[in-house]
Design an enzyme around this catalytic site. Structure first.
Site, PDB file in Angstrom:
ATOM      1  N   CYS A 178      -5.474  -7.334   7.169  1.00 52.58           N
ATOM      2  CA  CYS A 178      -4.170  -7.196   7.845  1.00 52.58           C
ATOM      3  C   CYS A 178      -2.994  -7.579   6.955  1.00 52.58           C
ATOM      4  O   CYS A 178      -1.844  -7.404   7.365  1.00 52.58           O
ATOM      5  CB  CYS A 178      -4.152  -8.035   9.122  1.00 52.58           C
ATOM      6  SG  CYS A 178      -4.352  -9.812   8.877  1.00 52.58           S
ATOM      7  N   GLY A 179      -3.238  -8.090   5.737  1.00 52.08           N
ATOM      8  CA  GLY A 179      -2.145  -8.359   4.808  1.00 52.08           C
ATOM      9  C   GLY A 179      -1.074  -9.249   5.401  1.00 52.08           C
ATOM     10  O   GLY A 179      -1.349 -10.270   6.030  1.00 52.08           O
ATOM     11  N   TRP A 180       0.179  -8.844   5.206  1.00 53.30           N
ATOM     12  CA  TRP A 180       1.318  -9.622   5.715  1.00 53.30           C
ATOM     13  C   TRP A 180       1.702  -9.241   7.142  1.00 53.30           C
ATOM     14  O   TRP A 180       2.774  -9.600   7.615  1.00 53.30           O
ATOM     15  CB  TRP A 180       2.516  -9.450   4.784  1.00 53.30           C
ATOM     16  CG  TRP A 180       2.370 -10.196   3.488  1.00 53.30           C
ATOM     17  CD1 TRP A 180       2.503 -11.536   3.290  1.00 53.30           C
ATOM     18  CD2 TRP A 180       2.075  -9.632   2.205  1.00 53.30           C
ATOM     19  NE1 TRP A 180       2.303 -11.848   1.965  1.00 53.30           N
ATOM     20  CE2 TRP A 180       2.041 -10.697   1.278  1.00 53.30           C
ATOM     21  CE3 TRP A 180       1.841  -8.333   1.753  1.00 53.30           C
ATOM     22  CZ2 TRP A 180       1.788 -10.511  -0.073  1.00 53.30           C
ATOM     23  CZ3 TRP A 180       1.565  -8.139   0.407  1.00 53.30           C
ATOM     24  CH2 TRP A 180       1.545  -9.217  -0.489  1.00 53.30           C
TER      25      TRP A 180
ATOM     26  N   CYS B 252      -0.749   2.551 -12.797  1.00 54.01           N
ATOM     27  CA  CYS B 252      -1.096   3.131 -11.501  1.00 54.01           C
ATOM     28  C   CYS B 252      -0.210   4.327 -11.178  1.00 54.01           C
ATOM     29  O   CYS B 252      -0.688   5.355 -10.680  1.00 54.01           O
ATOM     30  CB  CYS B 252      -0.972   2.074 -10.412  1.00 54.01           C
ATOM     31  SG  CYS B 252      -2.201   0.760 -10.527  1.00 54.01           S
TER      32      CYS B 252
ATOM     33  N   GLN C  58      -1.126 -14.737   2.803  1.00 49.37           N
ATOM     34  CA  GLN C  58      -0.748 -13.598   3.631  1.00 49.37           C
ATOM     35  C   GLN C  58      -0.856 -13.932   5.114  1.00 49.37           C
ATOM     36  O   GLN C  58       0.001 -13.548   5.917  1.00 49.37           O
ATOM     37  CB  GLN C  58      -1.632 -12.393   3.307  1.00 49.37           C
ATOM     38  CG  GLN C  58      -1.317 -11.718   1.989  1.00 49.37           C
ATOM     39  CD  GLN C  58      -2.115 -10.433   1.813  1.00 49.37           C
ATOM     40  OE1 GLN C  58      -3.286 -10.363   2.187  1.00 49.37           O
ATOM     41  NE2 GLN C  58      -1.509  -9.427   1.231  1.00 49.37           N
TER      42      GLN C  58
ATOM     43  N   SER D 100       0.878  -1.169   0.000  1.00 50.00           N
ATOM     44  CA  SER D 100       0.000   0.000   0.000  1.00 50.00           C
ATOM     45  C   SER D 100       0.914   1.217   0.000  1.00 50.00           C
ATOM     46  O   SER D 100       2.122   1.099   0.160  1.00 50.00           O
ATOM     47  CB  SER D 100      -0.912  -0.001   1.235  1.00 50.00           C
ATOM     48  OG  SER D 100      -0.152  -0.098   2.421  1.00 50.00           O
TER      49      SER D 100
END
Length: 409
Positions: free
Chosen positions: A197-199, A390, A223, A157
């Site tokens: 919470c991702g990684w 992006c 993850q 992110s």
């Protein structure tokens, strides 16, 4: 002079009719310079003499036909298929975005050309089963893959450089996590919920540096395994409860014991408009009265939202199935309707452009290692286009990233 001496030995193939309208549109460019090397050996220079400048080698005429039918999806598909190339992909995409009004048909394509893509996008709704499938499609490509080009915090992110773009990416990622936790009012006595919470990077900071008791949820099994091992190795497992759980199941489990604070970093984009209200209701049910939530989300420019909502794009088709960006206005209006006060918001889109630039460079540097994992040329070109696309969107302010500080009223 004998005319036969100045004629080419073989006739040069004329561009197909479908390519001509595209060339006419490109000649309307008003900002920047685009140099085209066409399949018939001709060169065209479109636009003005200012920046940005980019060059494109068109190997097949179909590369020009695709965008007129399928918009940015067609442009990307042509690149992925190797029908065109550019040594400066991000400047090229910035140039096209800066001229989006002049070349709008190439951005959205035709109604009929986009029909199949819109139907496919509609089938990727984020129901309970659909959400698990959509998250798996992107985040379960393998922890080893992401570890090759993300920084050591494993943060996928935007970092927050706070005006200092010279600092290491990991430092800016830690600053982003720290700010989100402070905005949510996290203290050593806090019970914190992290939605997505991702990684485990933010959960680790919350537990080890802020002393909070953390509950984190994700839909990615890959993850989760990494995050659980991470907090175990770094001594914060006793303060971290990380689970494989859909956010919609949180109220049933925790509404009777709501949290002091909630943080969610770039998970809202994966919710889908049909479920936005469910998401905010979940936040309200799981947060104590007067408690604060810090929600970080990518947003789309307000004037682009309605057209974006009615269509679909390359990111939704190839990278994040089921995803949808809110506008700031839509996000805040819904938050207020559900019972939140919007206390603050921090816009840092330029920081995301810098984050993506660093990811893109790291991805390119790690190309041999990525290929060694079994990813082919098509995958490499898809991800290169994705990262550049992006980066260009944030650099040109078509998209932004915002930390919203919400208080339960």
């Amino acid at each position: 002079m004998n005319p036969s001496l100045i004629r080419p030995s073989a006739p040069i193939a004329a561009p197909p009719l479908g390519a001509m309208p595209v060339l006419k549109l490109l000649r309307r460019l008003r900002h920047g310079t685009l140099q085209l090397a066409l399949p018939d050996g001709r060169f065209e220079c479109c636009g003005s003499a200012d920046e940005p400048s980019a060059s494109v080698r068109v190997h097949q005429w179909n590369a020009l036909v695709r965008p007129l039918r399928h918009g940015d999806i067609g442009l990307a598909e042509g690149y992925i298929a190797g029908e065109w190339d550019s040594d400066a992909l991000t400047p090229l995409l910035r140039l096209l975005l800066r001229n989006r009004q002049a070349i709008e048909p190439l951005v959205y394509g035709s109604w009929w050309g986009g029909l199949l893509h819109r139907l496919r996008h509609a089938l990727n709704r984020n129901t309970r089963r659909g959400s698990a499938r959509n998250i798996h499609a992107h985040y379960d490509l393998g922890n080893e893959f992401y570890a090759l080009w993300l920084d050591e915090t494993m943060s996928y992110s935007s970092a927050w450089f706070d005006g200092d773009f010279s600092q290491p990416l990991a430092q800016a990622q830690a600053a982003k996590a720290g700010r989100a936790l402070r905005e949510a009012g996290v203290t050593p006595s806090s019970r914190l919920l992290e939605v997505g919470c991702g990684w485990g990077g933010l959960a680790e900071v919350a537990a080890s540096e802020f002393g909070a008791q953390v509950v984190g949820v994700t839909l990615s099994a890959e993850q989760l395994a990494w995050a659980q091992q991470r907090v175990l190795e770094r001594g914060s497992a006793d303060r971290s409860d990380l689970q494989l759980l859909d956010y919609r199941d949180l109220p049933a489990r925790y509404a009777s014991q709501p949290f002091d604070a909630i943080v969610s970093i770039e998970m809202f984009e994966a919710v889908g408009q049909a479920y936005w209200e469910d998401y905010f209701c979940m936040l309200r049910q799981c947060l104590k009265p007067g408690g604060r939530a810090c929600i970080q989300s990518i947003t789309i420019r307000e004037d682009l939202f309605e057209r974006y909502l009615r269509s679909t794009d390359f990111i939704q088709q190839y990278i994040f199935p089921g995803g949808l960006l809110p506008s700031v206005g839509r996000f805040e209006a819904l938050a207020r309707r559900v019972g939140f006060v919007v206390e603050r918001r921090l816009h840092f889109g330029a920081d995301y452009a810098e984050t993506l630039r660093r990811w893109r460079e790291a991805f390119d540097q790690q190309e041999p290692s990525v290929r060694a994992l079994g990813f082919d040329e098509r995958f490499m070109r898809t991800w290169r286009f994705y990262l550049s696309c992006c980066e260009a969107a944030f650099a040109e302010s078509n998209t932004d990233v915002v930390q919203f500080t919400l208080r339960r009223d």
